[in-house]
Design an enzyme around this catalytic site. Sequence first.
Site, PDB file in Angstrom:
ATOM      1  N   GLU A  58       0.837  -1.195   0.000  1.00 24.32           N
ATOM      2  CA  GLU A  58       0.000   0.000   0.000  1.00 24.32           C
ATOM      3  C   GLU A  58       0.874   1.248   0.000  1.00 24.32           C
ATOM      4  O   GLU A  58       2.105   1.166   0.111  1.00 24.32           O
ATOM      5  CB  GLU A  58      -0.950  -0.017   1.209  1.00 24.32           C
ATOM      6  CG  GLU A  58      -1.955  -1.158   1.148  1.00 24.32           C
ATOM      7  CD  GLU A  58      -2.906  -1.203   2.324  1.00 24.32           C
ATOM      8  OE1 GLU A  58      -3.853  -2.005   2.273  1.00 24.32           O
ATOM      9  OE2 GLU A  58      -2.713  -0.435   3.285  1.00 24.32           O
ATOM     10  N   HIS A  93      -8.769   9.644   3.100  1.00 27.68           N
ATOM     11  CA  HIS A  93      -8.416   8.546   2.210  1.00 27.68           C
ATOM     12  C   HIS A  93      -8.651   9.013   0.779  1.00 27.68           C
ATOM     13  O   HIS A  93      -9.698   9.570   0.457  1.00 27.68           O
ATOM     14  CB  HIS A  93      -9.264   7.307   2.507  1.00 27.68           C
ATOM     15  CG  HIS A  93      -8.689   6.056   1.912  1.00 27.68           C
ATOM     16  ND1 HIS A  93      -8.679   5.826   0.550  1.00 27.68           N
ATOM     17  CD2 HIS A  93      -8.089   4.993   2.485  1.00 27.68           C
ATOM     18  CE1 HIS A  93      -8.103   4.655   0.324  1.00 27.68           C
ATOM     19  NE2 HIS A  93      -7.727   4.133   1.473  1.00 27.68           N
ATOM     20  N   ARG A 152      -0.714   8.896   1.691  1.00 27.52           N
ATOM     21  CA  ARG A 152      -2.099   9.337   1.526  1.00 27.52           C
ATOM     22  C   ARG A 152      -2.280  10.847   1.502  1.00 27.52           C
ATOM     23  O   ARG A 152      -3.136  11.370   0.784  1.00 27.52           O
ATOM     24  CB  ARG A 152      -2.957   8.721   2.634  1.00 27.52           C
ATOM     25  CG  ARG A 152      -3.171   7.237   2.440  1.00 27.52           C
ATOM     26  CD  ARG A 152      -3.975   6.643   3.565  1.00 27.52           C
ATOM     27  NE  ARG A 152      -4.209   5.220   3.320  1.00 27.52           N
ATOM     28  CZ  ARG A 152      -4.819   4.408   4.173  1.00 27.52           C
ATOM     29  NH1 ARG A 152      -5.247   4.869   5.328  1.00 27.52           N
ATOM     30  NH2 ARG A 152      -4.991   3.132   3.878  1.00 27.52           N
ATOM     31  N   HIS A 156     -11.074   9.903   6.785  1.00 23.48           N
ATOM     32  CA  HIS A 156     -10.845   8.480   7.018  1.00 23.48           C
ATOM     33  C   HIS A 156     -10.309   8.149   8.401  1.00 23.48           C
ATOM     34  O   HIS A 156     -10.762   7.192   9.029  1.00 23.48           O
ATOM     35  CB  HIS A 156      -9.864   7.974   5.956  1.00 23.48           C
ATOM     36  CG  HIS A 156      -9.609   6.498   5.985  1.00 23.48           C
ATOM     37  ND1 HIS A 156     -10.624   5.566   5.837  1.00 23.48           N
ATOM     38  CD2 HIS A 156      -8.464   5.781   6.133  1.00 23.48           C
ATOM     39  CE1 HIS A 156     -10.111   4.347   5.891  1.00 23.48           C
ATOM     40  NE2 HIS A 156      -8.801   4.449   6.091  1.00 23.48           N
ATOM     41  N   ARG A 198      -0.745   9.000   9.003  1.00 25.46           N
ATOM     42  CA  ARG A 198      -0.641   7.567   9.271  1.00 25.46           C
ATOM     43  C   ARG A 198      -0.201   6.796   8.029  1.00 25.46           C
ATOM     44  O   ARG A 198      -0.755   6.974   6.947  1.00 25.46           O
ATOM     45  CB  ARG A 198      -2.001   7.023   9.739  1.00 25.46           C
ATOM     46  CG  ARG A 198      -2.033   5.514   9.927  1.00 25.46           C
ATOM     47  CD  ARG A 198      -3.385   5.072  10.451  1.00 25.46           C
ATOM     48  NE  ARG A 198      -4.437   5.211   9.469  1.00 25.46           N
ATOM     49  CZ  ARG A 198      -4.896   4.233   8.685  1.00 25.46           C
ATOM     50  NH1 ARG A 198      -4.347   3.028   8.755  1.00 25.46           N
ATOM     51  NH2 ARG A 198      -5.876   4.441   7.847  1.00 25.46           N
TER      52      ARG A 198
END
Length: 533
Positions: free
Chosen positions: A119, A242, A288, A349, A384
């Site tokens: 990811e 997100h 992100r 998110h 994060r």
Amino acid sequence: MIPDHRYDYVVLGSGIAGLTFALNVAAKGSVAVITKKNRAESNTNYAQGGIACVTSDEDTFDLHVRDTLEAGAGLCHEDVVRGIVEEGPARIKALMELGMSFTERENGGDRHELDLGKEGGHSKRRILHAKDITGREIETALLTALALHPNVEMFENHAAIDLITRRKLGFATDNRCVGVYVLDNKSGRVETISCAHVLLATGGCGKVYLYTTNPDIATGDGVAMAYRAGVPVANMEFVQFHPTCLFHPKAKSFLISEAVRGEGGILRNAGGKAFMDRVHPLKSLAPRDIVARAIDAEIKRTGAECVYLDITHQSREFLQNRFPAIYARCLEFGIDMAVEPIPVVPGAHYQCGGVVTSPDGRTELPGLWAVGEVGCTGLHGANRLASNSLLEALVVAHRAAEVVQKEKAPPPQKDIPPWESGSAQDADELVVIYHNWREIRQMMWDYVGIVRTTKRLRRAASRLRSLSEEVRDYYWNYKMTCDLVELRNLVLVASLIVDSALERHESRGLHYTRDYPKTDSSSPPTDTILRPN
């Protein structure tokens, strides 16, 4: 007055953090798990991607730590990061021993090994997953194990209103959390629960924004309750958006997992051009915060309603096997991701800040613990790293359970007054609650979103002060409902986000402001700490 219930431990929330803690302390005492909806309704249940953990010979703890620090934009606490990363494999092993089954792949003959996903922001494949329903499978495994324990009682459809502390009860010394007031959503009765320890595992605050990937329960309850109880919060300005929430008028809060980009999905604009190539070396798999800002800029630049995630280079068979839930959900809305790109927009998110805790979940208030998204350990910093959230919840919940069992708890508080409703009446105009709810979410989206300005933040702060007064007046004059409890928490958490954002005079990680577009590198970065008056 004698409380309605007494337990050794009260857990607020039934996601991975709360259930892991409950399971670990159940052998030592009585446990109550309080959850607003049914026991499986949690942010964990909606987690698609998986758990980031070093399990491959090609990976190392140092690489995972480095990736986490880079994503966190200089604000992670490195000692906390390393501790959680290195403890990860042991916690994964314990989870698998409970019956959790992660997706495997063949590795020649009869050999199988974990199918590791990749990811955004990760330099290696290290995401353990159960196809694209990882959270649901974790929730099932933990609930199944917990159901076998006689010391655990589950309170479904109950909403925590406020923490009970000795200071609130009038004691001048030895302040401590001694219980919680809880609303039975069905009967409307407020019950008093006494305990030695309360664990906040209430998740995040995604519903403070108009567009979010979170379920309706994510209203920042734990942060609000802790702050009202006098506990400081940190870094609330860092709300992760997100990048890829399904864009469709009927697709409420449906996330398109980052794992889709991990398997080669490319972000394209309405003209079909891959716009991330000019933004970051990792292109569509950049962290992100960078991807969300790029999408926001692309939408504003072109005037389009959304961008598109294209994974049509993969076969239908691969997509149906790797992403069965996402494939089926898109198909419900007439989108066949095997032959056409998926329309996506960013959505709120994950809160990277929260209640200030130690790495074992301890807060400044004795008797109160916070684990998971509600807490701020220093792991996430200003942004994060994907799939570190479930890892943190597992590790910190286990640590909290170990530490709390070694502490000698004081005798239970005997005299706790019942909830005082006074002359409160049934609300005759629920439209007031719903209007304020909608106004907060729209305002936060418009003024406190992916790109911010000081002028917008000040406007939001001013309006939130007025809304807080309106909600406070409504709160004390009408009978308690879950909607009113959530609205009260929502307006406070929104204010904390705005106040934190105004405190940070730089752009860092998830906080980007046009008035201070550069990151302040003149001194070591500091956390934004807000302490109650």
